[in-house]
Design a protein around this motif. Structure first.
Motif, mmCIF file in Angstrom:
data_model
loop_
_atom_site.group_PDB
_atom_site.id
_atom_site.type_symbol
_atom_site.label_atom_id
_atom_site.label_comp_id
_atom_site.label_asym_id
_atom_site.label_seq_id
_atom_site.Cartn_x
_atom_site.Cartn_y
_atom_site.Cartn_z
ATOM 1 N N SER A 154 -3.011 -37.150 -6.444
ATOM 2 C CA SER A 154 -3.328 -36.278 -7.568
ATOM 3 C C SER A 154 -2.094 -36.181 -8.476
ATOM 4 O O SER A 154 -0.964 -36.376 -8.012
ATOM 5 C CB SER A 154 -3.706 -34.882 -7.073
ATOM 6 N N PRO A 155 -2.275 -35.927 -9.772
ATOM 7 C CA PRO A 155 -3.528 -35.622 -10.463
ATOM 8 C C PRO A 155 -4.325 -36.881 -10.784
ATOM 9 O O PRO A 155 -3.749 -37.912 -11.132
ATOM 10 C CB PRO A 155 -3.061 -34.936 -11.746
ATOM 11 N N VAL A 156 -5.628 -36.778 -10.661
ATOM 12 C CA VAL A 156 -6.504 -37.899 -11.012
ATOM 13 C C VAL A 156 -6.634 -37.988 -12.527
ATOM 14 O O VAL A 156 -6.474 -39.043 -13.124
ATOM 15 C CB VAL A 156 -7.892 -37.719 -10.360
ATOM 16 N N VAL A 157 -6.929 -36.874 -13.151
ATOM 17 C CA VAL A 157 -6.999 -36.790 -14.609
ATOM 18 C C VAL A 157 -5.818 -35.963 -15.085
ATOM 19 O O VAL A 157 -5.566 -34.879 -14.563
ATOM 20 C CB VAL A 157 -8.322 -36.131 -15.062
ATOM 21 N N SER A 158 -5.060 -36.470 -16.045
ATOM 22 C CA SER A 158 -3.867 -35.756 -16.504
ATOM 23 C C SER A 158 -3.988 -35.251 -17.941
ATOM 24 O O SER A 158 -3.106 -34.534 -18.409
ATOM 25 C CB SER A 158 -2.627 -36.663 -16.391
ATOM 26 N N GLU A 159 -5.061 -35.613 -18.637
ATOM 27 C CA GLU A 159 -5.300 -35.097 -19.980
ATOM 28 C C GLU A 159 -6.793 -34.932 -20.188
ATOM 29 O O GLU A 159 -7.573 -35.842 -19.895
ATOM 30 C CB GLU A 159 -4.715 -36.032 -21.047
#
Length: 312
Positions: free
Chosen positions: A210-215
Protein backbone atom coordinates in the motif's frame (compact mmCIF):
# COMPACT_ATOMS: atom_id res chain seq x y z
CA UNK A 1 -19.12 24.27 -5.47
CA UNK A 2 -22.61 25.53 -4.66
CA UNK A 3 -24.16 22.09 -4.45
CA UNK A 4 -21.76 21.09 -1.66
CA UNK A 5 -23.46 23.29 0.90
CA UNK A 6 -26.78 22.57 2.57
CA UNK A 7 -29.73 23.56 0.47
CA UNK A 8 -32.75 23.48 2.77
CA UNK A 9 -34.93 26.53 2.09
CA UNK A 10 -37.11 26.69 5.19
CA UNK A 11 -36.16 29.63 7.37
CA UNK A 12 -37.05 29.76 11.08
CA UNK A 13 -37.70 33.27 12.37
CA UNK A 14 -36.39 34.17 15.83
CA UNK A 15 -39.11 34.75 18.38
CA UNK A 16 -37.42 37.23 20.76
CA UNK A 17 -34.85 39.97 20.16
CA UNK A 18 -32.31 41.27 22.67
CA UNK A 19 -31.34 44.87 21.88
CA UNK A 20 -28.19 46.57 23.07
CA UNK A 21 -26.25 43.33 23.61
CA UNK A 22 -22.49 43.35 24.25
CA UNK A 23 -19.62 40.90 23.81
CA UNK A 24 -19.83 40.18 27.54
CA UNK A 25 -23.41 39.03 27.00
CA UNK A 26 -22.16 36.48 24.46
CA UNK A 27 -19.88 34.98 27.10
CA UNK A 28 -22.95 34.07 29.17
CA UNK A 29 -24.59 31.99 26.42
CA UNK A 30 -24.40 28.19 26.29
CA UNK A 31 -23.73 28.17 22.54
CA UNK A 32 -20.33 28.79 20.94
CA UNK A 33 -19.95 32.40 19.76
CA UNK A 34 -17.02 33.27 17.50
CA UNK A 35 -15.14 36.58 17.41
CA UNK A 36 -12.09 37.51 15.30
CA UNK A 37 -8.72 38.17 16.89
CA UNK A 38 -7.62 39.98 13.72
CA UNK A 39 -9.40 42.85 11.97
CA UNK A 40 -8.21 45.17 9.18
CA UNK A 41 -6.94 48.56 10.33
CA UNK A 42 -9.80 50.91 11.16
CA UNK A 43 -12.36 48.18 11.87
CA UNK A 44 -14.39 48.40 15.07
CA UNK A 45 -17.31 46.48 16.53
CA UNK A 46 -20.51 48.07 15.23
CA UNK A 47 -23.31 45.79 16.44
CA UNK A 48 -23.98 42.80 18.69
CA UNK A 49 -27.37 41.11 18.60
CA UNK A 50 -28.78 38.14 20.49
CA UNK A 51 -32.04 36.54 19.37
CA UNK A 52 -33.91 33.46 20.51
CA UNK A 53 -35.27 30.74 18.26
CA UNK A 54 -38.90 29.73 18.66
CA UNK A 55 -39.20 26.65 20.88
CA UNK A 56 -41.16 23.89 19.15
CA UNK A 57 -43.65 21.54 20.81
CA UNK A 58 -41.14 18.67 20.95
CA UNK A 59 -38.45 20.81 22.64
CA UNK A 60 -37.77 21.74 26.28
CA UNK A 61 -39.87 24.83 27.03
CA UNK A 62 -37.53 25.82 29.85
CA UNK A 63 -34.36 25.88 27.75
CA UNK A 64 -33.88 29.00 25.57
CA UNK A 65 -32.36 28.58 22.11
CA UNK A 66 -30.12 31.62 21.56
CA UNK A 67 -28.64 32.86 18.29
CA UNK A 68 -26.16 35.70 17.84
CA UNK A 69 -24.90 38.07 15.16
CA UNK A 70 -21.99 40.51 14.99
CA UNK A 71 -20.98 43.28 12.63
CA UNK A 72 -17.58 44.95 12.37
CA UNK A 73 -16.67 47.85 10.11
CA UNK A 74 -15.06 51.26 9.66
CA UNK A 75 -18.26 53.33 9.26
CA UNK A 76 -17.65 53.25 5.52
CA UNK A 77 -18.16 50.57 2.89
CA UNK A 78 -15.96 47.94 4.58
CA UNK A 79 -17.69 45.39 6.81
CA UNK A 80 -17.29 41.89 8.23
CA UNK A 81 -20.32 40.18 9.75
CA UNK A 82 -21.16 36.92 11.49
CA UNK A 83 -24.60 35.34 11.75
CA UNK A 84 -25.72 32.07 13.31
CA UNK A 85 -28.54 29.61 12.69
CA UNK A 86 -29.78 26.43 14.34
CA UNK A 87 -31.68 24.78 11.48
CA UNK A 88 -33.79 25.70 8.49
CA UNK A 89 -30.76 27.25 6.77
CA UNK A 90 -30.49 28.22 3.12
CA UNK A 91 -27.62 28.24 0.64
CA UNK A 92 -25.38 31.27 1.34
CA UNK A 93 -23.23 30.63 -1.76
CA UNK A 94 -25.65 32.12 -4.26
CA UNK A 95 -25.46 35.56 -5.87
CA UNK A 96 -27.77 36.72 -8.64
CA UNK A 97 -25.06 38.81 -10.31
CA UNK A 98 -23.13 37.24 -13.19
CA UNK A 99 -19.70 38.69 -12.33
CA UNK A 100 -19.05 36.23 -9.52
CA UNK A 101 -16.27 33.77 -8.72
CA UNK A 102 -15.86 30.95 -6.22
CA UNK A 103 -12.87 29.68 -4.28
CA UNK A 104 -11.94 27.49 -1.31
CA UNK A 105 -9.95 28.59 1.75
CA UNK A 106 -8.62 26.81 4.82
CA UNK A 107 -10.44 27.73 8.03
CA UNK A 108 -10.79 26.59 11.67
CA UNK A 109 -13.85 24.65 10.46
CA UNK A 110 -12.04 22.83 7.65
CA UNK A 111 -12.31 23.71 3.93
CA UNK A 112 -14.59 26.74 3.46
CA UNK A 113 -16.16 27.71 0.14
CA UNK A 114 -16.58 31.38 -0.80
CA UNK A 115 -18.41 33.25 -3.50
CA UNK A 116 -17.56 36.88 -4.27
CA UNK A 117 -17.91 39.67 -6.81
CA UNK A 118 -16.38 41.04 -8.91
CA UNK A 119 -14.08 38.31 -10.24
CA UNK A 120 -10.37 38.29 -9.42
CA UNK A 121 -8.70 37.56 -6.09
CA UNK A 122 -6.61 40.72 -5.62
CA UNK A 123 -9.01 43.68 -5.63
CA UNK A 124 -11.47 44.69 -2.95
CA UNK A 125 -14.80 42.95 -3.33
CA UNK A 126 -18.29 44.40 -3.40
CA UNK A 127 -19.42 41.32 -1.50
CA UNK A 128 -17.97 38.07 -0.11
CA UNK A 129 -20.00 35.22 1.36
CA UNK A 130 -18.90 31.93 2.93
CA UNK A 131 -21.00 28.79 3.13
CA UNK A 132 -22.42 27.79 6.53
CA UNK A 133 -19.86 26.30 8.94
CA UNK A 134 -20.73 23.79 11.69
CA UNK A 135 -19.30 24.30 15.15
CA UNK A 136 -18.02 21.56 17.46
CA UNK A 137 -21.36 21.27 19.29
CA UNK A 138 -23.26 20.79 16.04
CA UNK A 139 -20.84 18.07 14.95
CA UNK A 140 -21.16 16.30 18.31
CA UNK A 141 -24.97 16.43 18.33
CA UNK A 142 -25.21 15.25 14.72
CA UNK A 143 -22.85 12.39 15.57
CA UNK A 144 -25.25 11.28 18.31
CA UNK A 145 -28.17 11.30 15.87
CA UNK A 146 -29.88 14.45 17.19
CA UNK A 147 -32.48 15.63 14.67
CA UNK A 148 -32.81 19.10 16.20
CA UNK A 149 -29.66 20.63 17.76
CA UNK A 150 -29.81 22.23 21.18
CA UNK A 151 -26.32 23.75 21.48
CA UNK A 152 -25.01 23.21 17.95
CA UNK A 153 -25.07 26.14 15.54
CA UNK A 154 -24.20 26.97 11.95
CA UNK A 155 -22.11 30.13 11.49
CA UNK A 156 -22.12 32.29 8.36
CA UNK A 157 -19.51 34.92 7.47
CA UNK A 158 -19.87 37.83 5.03
CA UNK A 159 -17.93 40.95 4.08
CA UNK A 160 -17.99 44.02 1.88
CA UNK A 161 -15.19 46.28 0.66
CA UNK A 162 -12.25 44.01 1.56
CA UNK A 163 -10.08 41.57 -0.38
CA UNK A 164 -10.35 37.78 -0.32
CA UNK A 165 -6.96 37.69 1.45
CA UNK A 166 -8.23 39.99 4.22
CA UNK A 167 -11.43 37.94 4.56
CA UNK A 168 -9.36 34.76 4.82
CA UNK A 169 -7.14 36.26 7.52
CA UNK A 170 -10.18 37.30 9.59
CA UNK A 171 -11.82 33.87 9.28
CA UNK A 172 -8.61 32.08 10.24
CA UNK A 173 -8.37 34.24 13.38
CA UNK A 174 -11.85 33.30 14.67
CA UNK A 175 -11.95 31.96 18.22
CA UNK A 176 -14.79 31.17 20.68
CA UNK A 177 -15.43 34.05 23.07
CA UNK A 178 -17.21 31.84 25.61
CA UNK A 179 -15.17 30.46 28.52
CA UNK A 180 -14.59 26.69 28.27
CA UNK A 181 -16.11 26.44 24.77
CA UNK A 182 -14.74 23.54 22.71
CA UNK A 183 -12.39 24.70 19.99
CA UNK A 184 -13.73 24.00 16.52
CA UNK A 185 -11.26 21.80 14.67
CA UNK A 186 -11.72 20.18 11.27
CA UNK A 187 -13.58 16.96 11.95
CA UNK A 188 -14.29 13.94 9.79
CA UNK A 189 -17.68 15.43 8.91
CA UNK A 190 -16.08 18.80 8.05
CA UNK A 191 -13.61 17.05 5.74
CA UNK A 192 -16.57 15.40 3.97
CA UNK A 193 -14.76 12.64 2.09
CA UNK A 194 -16.43 9.28 1.63
CA UNK A 195 -14.65 6.55 3.67
CA UNK A 196 -14.55 4.34 0.57
CA UNK A 197 -11.85 6.67 -0.80
CA UNK A 198 -9.44 5.39 1.85
CA UNK A 199 -10.53 1.82 1.15
CA UNK A 200 -9.15 2.38 -2.38
CA UNK A 201 -5.80 3.48 -0.92
CA UNK A 202 -5.41 0.38 1.29
CA UNK A 203 -4.49 -2.94 -0.30
CA UNK A 204 -6.51 -6.12 0.26
CA UNK A 205 -5.81 -7.90 3.54
CA UNK A 206 -4.42 -10.85 1.55
CA UNK A 207 -1.87 -8.52 -0.13
CA UNK A 208 0.95 -6.45 1.31
CA UNK A 209 1.71 -3.33 -0.76
CA UNK A 210 0.00 0.00 0.00
CA UNK A 211 -0.92 2.62 -1.06
CA UNK A 212 -2.57 1.08 -4.10
CA UNK A 213 -4.06 4.38 -5.26
CA UNK A 214 -2.09 7.52 -4.42
CA UNK A 215 -4.18 10.19 -6.18
CA UNK A 216 -7.97 10.36 -6.37
CA UNK A 217 -10.27 12.74 -8.24
CA UNK A 218 -12.52 14.19 -5.49
CA UNK A 219 -14.83 15.82 -8.03
CA UNK A 220 -15.67 12.36 -9.36
CA UNK A 221 -16.10 10.96 -5.85
CA UNK A 222 -18.61 13.67 -4.99
CA UNK A 223 -20.58 13.27 -8.22
CA UNK A 224 -20.58 9.47 -8.59
CA UNK A 225 -23.25 8.79 -5.97
CA UNK A 226 -23.86 5.19 -7.05
CA UNK A 227 -20.27 4.23 -6.33
CA UNK A 228 -19.94 6.56 -3.34
CA UNK A 229 -23.28 6.60 -1.52
CA UNK A 230 -23.08 9.62 0.80
CA UNK A 231 -26.46 8.78 2.33
CA UNK A 232 -24.76 5.84 4.05
CA UNK A 233 -21.73 7.84 5.25
CA UNK A 234 -22.62 9.23 8.69
CA UNK A 235 -20.72 11.06 11.48
CA UNK A 236 -20.11 8.75 14.46
CA UNK A 237 -18.54 10.88 17.17
CA UNK A 238 -15.12 11.88 15.85
CA UNK A 239 -15.38 9.33 13.02
CA UNK A 240 -16.99 9.37 9.59
CA UNK A 241 -18.38 5.88 9.04
CA UNK A 242 -20.19 3.81 6.41
CA UNK A 243 -20.99 0.09 6.12
CA UNK A 244 -19.03 -2.27 3.91
CA UNK A 245 -20.97 -3.66 0.94
CA UNK A 246 -20.14 -7.26 1.95
CA UNK A 247 -21.60 -7.20 5.47
CA UNK A 248 -24.11 -5.10 7.39
CA UNK A 249 -21.92 -5.49 10.50
CA UNK A 250 -18.74 -4.38 8.73
CA UNK A 251 -17.60 -0.77 8.51
CA UNK A 252 -15.16 1.66 6.93
CA UNK A 253 -14.38 4.75 8.97
CA UNK A 254 -11.81 7.53 9.44
CA UNK A 255 -11.04 10.35 11.85
CA UNK A 256 -8.91 13.47 11.49
CA UNK A 257 -5.75 13.40 13.62
CA UNK A 258 -4.10 16.60 12.36
CA UNK A 259 -4.80 19.29 9.79
CA UNK A 260 -3.05 22.38 8.53
CA UNK A 261 -4.46 24.23 5.59
CA UNK A 262 -5.14 21.66 2.88
CA UNK A 263 -2.89 19.00 4.48
CA UNK A 264 -4.53 16.26 6.56
CA UNK A 265 -3.46 13.29 8.65
CA UNK A 266 -6.19 10.72 9.28
CA UNK A 267 -6.59 7.28 10.82
CA UNK A 268 -8.54 4.85 8.65
CA UNK A 269 -10.08 1.66 10.00
CA UNK A 270 -11.88 -1.18 8.26
CA UNK A 271 -13.75 -4.23 9.55
CA UNK A 272 -15.32 -6.85 7.28
CA UNK A 273 -17.88 -7.93 9.87
CA UNK A 274 -15.70 -10.20 11.99
CA UNK A 275 -13.28 -9.74 14.88
CA UNK A 276 -10.41 -8.23 12.82
CA UNK A 277 -10.16 -4.45 12.40
CA UNK A 278 -7.29 -3.12 10.29
CA UNK A 279 -5.96 0.39 10.79
CA UNK A 280 -3.67 2.71 8.85
CA UNK A 281 -2.39 6.27 9.11
CA UNK A 282 -2.67 8.28 5.89
CA UNK A 283 -1.42 11.79 5.20
CA UNK A 284 -2.56 13.67 2.13
CA UNK A 285 -3.00 17.05 0.50
CA UNK A 286 -6.08 18.32 -1.31
CA UNK A 287 -4.93 20.15 -4.43
CA UNK A 288 -6.24 21.45 -7.71
CA UNK A 289 -4.98 19.91 -10.90
CA UNK A 290 -5.45 20.72 -14.61
CA UNK A 291 -6.23 17.80 -16.92
CA UNK A 292 -7.70 17.15 -20.37
CA UNK A 293 -11.18 15.59 -20.33
CA UNK A 294 -12.84 14.71 -23.63
CA UNK A 295 -10.21 16.83 -25.32
CA UNK A 296 -11.03 19.94 -23.27
CA UNK A 297 -9.13 21.48 -20.33
CA UNK A 298 -10.66 20.86 -16.89
CA UNK A 299 -9.65 21.71 -13.33
CA UNK A 300 -10.29 19.05 -10.70
CA UNK A 301 -9.73 18.68 -6.96
CA UNK A 302 -7.52 15.72 -6.09
CA UNK A 303 -6.51 13.92 -2.92
CA UNK A 304 -2.78 13.20 -3.20
CA UNK A 305 -1.25 10.77 -0.68
CA UNK A 306 2.04 11.95 0.84
CA UNK A 307 2.51 9.36 3.61
CA UNK A 308 1.14 5.92 4.43
CA UNK A 309 1.82 3.56 7.34
CA UNK A 310 0.02 0.55 8.73
CA UNK A 311 -0.99 1.04 12.36
CA UNK A 312 -0.01 -1.95 14.49
Amino acid sequence: MRWRVLTAILFVLPAVYSKGATLDDLKKLEIICFVPSYLPEGFKLQKVQITYDEIQEYEDKNRPLPLYSLEYGDNGKRTFSIESAREGIGDRNIMEEEDTEETEIASPFGPMYLIYRPKGKTDRKIEIRANWARDANMTAENGKGAEHPTLGRFHGFSATGITVAEFTKIVQSLRPINPNSPETKPSASALRIHPKVFNMIDCWISDSESPVVSEINLNAVELNRNQFDYDKAKPDGEWMRCPTPESKDGFMRYRVLESKGSHYKIEYQENGGGSLTTSSIIEFDIQKRNIQRDGKPATIRVLRVSSYSEKK
